[in-house]
Design an enzyme around this catalytic site. Structure first.
Site, PDB file in Angstrom:
ATOM      1  N   CYS A   1      -7.038 -38.966  18.327  1.00  0.00           N
ATOM      2  CA  CYS A   1      -5.798 -38.191  18.433  1.00  0.00           C
ATOM      3  C   CYS A   1      -6.082 -36.705  18.225  1.00  0.00           C
ATOM      4  CB  CYS A   1      -4.790 -38.667  17.384  1.00  0.00           C
ATOM      5  SG  CYS A   1      -3.249 -37.718  17.342  1.00  0.00           S
TER       6      CYS A   1
ATOM      7  N   CYS B   1       0.868 -40.594  17.913  1.00  0.00           N
ATOM      8  CA  CYS B   1      -0.480 -41.058  18.267  1.00  0.00           C
ATOM      9  C   CYS B   1      -0.683 -42.545  17.942  1.00  0.00           C
ATOM     10  CB  CYS B   1      -1.543 -40.211  17.564  1.00  0.00           C
ATOM     11  SG  CYS B   1      -1.798 -38.623  18.382  1.00  0.00           S
TER      12      CYS B   1
ATOM     13  N   CYS C   1      21.401 -25.182   3.598  1.00  0.00           N
ATOM     14  CA  CYS C   1      20.132 -24.881   2.923  1.00  0.00           C
ATOM     15  C   CYS C   1      20.191 -23.452   2.384  1.00  0.00           C
ATOM     16  CB  CYS C   1      18.961 -24.983   3.889  1.00  0.00           C
ATOM     17  SG  CYS C   1      18.927 -26.471   4.882  1.00  0.00           S
TER      18      CYS C   1
ATOM     19  N   CYS D   1      21.869 -21.986  -1.129  1.00  0.00           N
ATOM     20  CA  CYS D   1      21.064 -22.064  -2.364  1.00  0.00           C
ATOM     21  C   CYS D   1      19.714 -21.370  -2.199  1.00  0.00           C
ATOM     22  CB  CYS D   1      20.791 -23.511  -2.753  1.00  0.00           C
ATOM     23  SG  CYS D   1      22.147 -24.292  -3.639  1.00  0.00           S
ATOM     24  N   HIS D   2      18.998 -21.731  -1.119  1.00  0.00           N
ATOM     25  CA  HIS D   2      17.590 -21.340  -1.002  1.00  0.00           C
ATOM     26  C   HIS D   2      17.363 -19.898  -0.550  1.00  0.00           C
ATOM     27  CE1 HIS D   2      15.505 -25.075  -2.007  1.00  0.00           C
ATOM     28  NE2 HIS D   2      16.492 -25.713  -1.404  1.00  0.00           N
TER      29      HIS D   2
ATOM     30  N   ARG E   1      11.120 -34.834   1.532  1.00  0.00           N
ATOM     31  CA  ARG E   1      11.745 -33.812   0.682  1.00  0.00           C
ATOM     32  C   ARG E   1      13.002 -33.245   1.340  1.00  0.00           C
ATOM     33  NH1 ARG E   1      14.246 -31.896  -2.064  1.00  0.00           N
ATOM     34  NH2 ARG E   1      14.007 -30.618  -3.925  1.00  0.00           N
TER      35      ARG E   1
ATOM     36  N   CYS F   1      16.899 -33.458  -0.097  1.00  0.00           N
ATOM     37  CA  CYS F   1      17.819 -32.318  -0.157  1.00  0.00           C
ATOM     38  C   CYS F   1      19.159 -32.675   0.485  1.00  0.00           C
ATOM     39  CB  CYS F   1      17.217 -31.119   0.574  1.00  0.00           C
ATOM     40  SG  CYS F   1      16.951 -29.696  -0.495  1.00  0.00           S
TER      41      CYS F   1
END
Lengths: 268, 186
Positions: A78, A114, A178, A181-182, A222, A226
């Protein structure tokens, strides 16, 4: 099979250690810095077991990488972004556009692709845990590498713009996005968790073992965590939602000159 | 006859053109659908306020603000009893519950709780403001619909979304303002 058994024994011991650590941690009167605490836990694991949990996942991923699929091929066939068989530094340039699948892919979706197109697995035969382990193995070749995600191909630029749009989309019963906050509150805490912006390097620590959960989290895991915590149902794995958001975040982190942490990372 | 046909065709084309979503919007919707049915459903059912905040990246142009605030204010419902100060003990439960108030995610509250976020202002000793009608009303409305005071704030519209009822909102007000509440006692 033997490595699996060993892995579970070690993981069991590690979980016990994590529990004891966590109890000590939550009994404290003053909140500890979560990252300092993670480093302390990491040191404890190293001294007690001589190996980190993330490395066990990478080991398992290595075995799966060299396992032959129904087509008789391994994942050595691959192209992960730097040509067949090259793993060094590929995680640091993903997501990128692939001519063969005509799609912008992150490492996880590339592994998933792949396993089908090169190895001949059917989608239903591909277990999420296997993709996670293989992703961890390949990402370990970009440990501490400088993030080099820079959209150039028109499909990559389009994906970056889509990621930015998702980043600012406020939705669900908690009116969250997102960005709110971020970006606006980067540097502050949600409960005890520090929140970072892409410009501060957000996204540079996955795949990582989270000792509080005793689980390995990839970037896609992750992102889903969130979304769930802001009352939006988590998107399905390997979707353009993950790829677009990852491309946006890592391109911003790259502009600010960030590097990946030790991969797989060890975190709370 | 021929002219009429041309005009009709022209109008039909114009209508079609106006009803089309932009290519970018169409692509975004395709991406959302790739995320699965439930994900797409929530992301695509933004209300007007959420859509405006997204469009303007949480910074509304000045001329849109008065209308936005008025629309948000109109979404506020009040308890049937008319009492905006409820039971602080139940208010503490709603305040702490991650599925309802979830207030500790961002605010400090009772001084002994150290696991609190820092994105919002600390609410410890909030009761120092007293219990004048204007303070009670502001506190109630701010909790029920934060966007009626600050457009696109991080603080979400818990009352509007039914995360807590009007009565529970009054209980939250009491938790913040009642002199006997642990928020105001050390």
């Amino acid at each position: 099979m033997r490595t699996h058994k060993n892995r579970f024994t070690v993981l069991g011991l590690l979980a016990l250690g994590a529990l004891v650590g966590l109890m000590a941690y939550t009994q404290q009167a003053k909140p500890l810095d979560p990252f300092e605490e993670a480093m302390r836990q990491r040191q404890m694991y190293l001294e007690t077991f001589g190996i980190l949990p993330g490395e066990l996942f990478a080991e398992e991923g290595k075995e799966l990488f060299f396992r032959k699929g129904p087509s008789g091929k391994t994942l050595e066939e691959c192209d992960f972004g730097k040509g067949k068989g090259v793993l060094e530094g590929v995680y640091a340039i993903l997501p990128k556009y692939f001519l063969d699948s005509r799609r912008v892919e992150d490492l996880e979706s590339r592994v998933y692709t792949c396993m089908q197109t090169v190895q001949g697995f059917k989608p239903a035969e591909i277990e999420r845990d296997e993709v996670k382990a293989i992703t961890t193995y390949i990402a370990s070749f970009s440990s501490k590498a400088k993030i080099q995600v820079a959209p150039k191909h028109p499909a990559e630029l389009a994906m970056y713009n889509l990621g930015r749009e998702l980043w600012y989309t406020r939705a669900g019963a908690r009116d969250m996005s997102c960005a709110v906050c971020h970006d606006q509150y980067a540097g502050q805490r949600v409960r005890l968790s520090p929140v970072r912006s892409p410009k501060q390097g957000l996204g540079n620590e996955w795949p990582a073992y989270r000792f509080e959960e005793d689980k390995l989290y990839t970037m896609e895991d992750r992102i889903n965590f969130c979304y769930e915590s802001i009352a939006i149902p988590k998107p399905e794995f390997y979707s353009d939602v993950h790829i677009a958001l990852t491309l946006y975040m890592l391109a911003e982190a790259a502009k600010a000159g960030h590097s990946f942490e030790e991969l797989p990372f060890f975190t709370r | 006859m021929k002219r009429l046909a041309v005009m009709v065709a022209g109008l039909v084309l114009l209508g079609l053109g106006l009803s089309q979503v932009s290519p970018f919007r169409a692509r975004l919707e395709a991406v959302l659908h790739q995320g699965g049915h439930e994900f797409a459903q929530v992301m695509l059912s933004q209300d007007k306020g959420q859509a405006l905040c997204s469009q303007y990246r949480d910074k509304l142009p000045a001329d849109l603000i008065p209308g936005f605030l008025a629309e948000q204010k109109a979404l506020i419902k009040y308890p049937q009893s008319g009492k905006l100060l409820g039971d602080w003990k139940n208010g503490e439960k709603v305040f702490t519950d991650p599925k309802r108030g979830n207030c500790y995610a961002c605010h400090a509250g009772v001084a002994s709780e150290v696991a609190h976020g820092t994105m919002g202002p600390p609410l410890t000793d909030y009761g120092q403001r007293g219990t004048l009608e204007a303070v009670v009303r502001y506190t109630y409305e701010k909790i029920y619909n934060a966007w009626a005071y600050v457009p696109c704030s991080l603080m979400y519209r818990g009352g509007v979304h039914g995360l807590f009822t009007p009565e529970e909102t009054a209980d939250l007000v009491a938790f913040l303002l009642d002199p006997n509440s642990p928020i105001n006692r050390r």
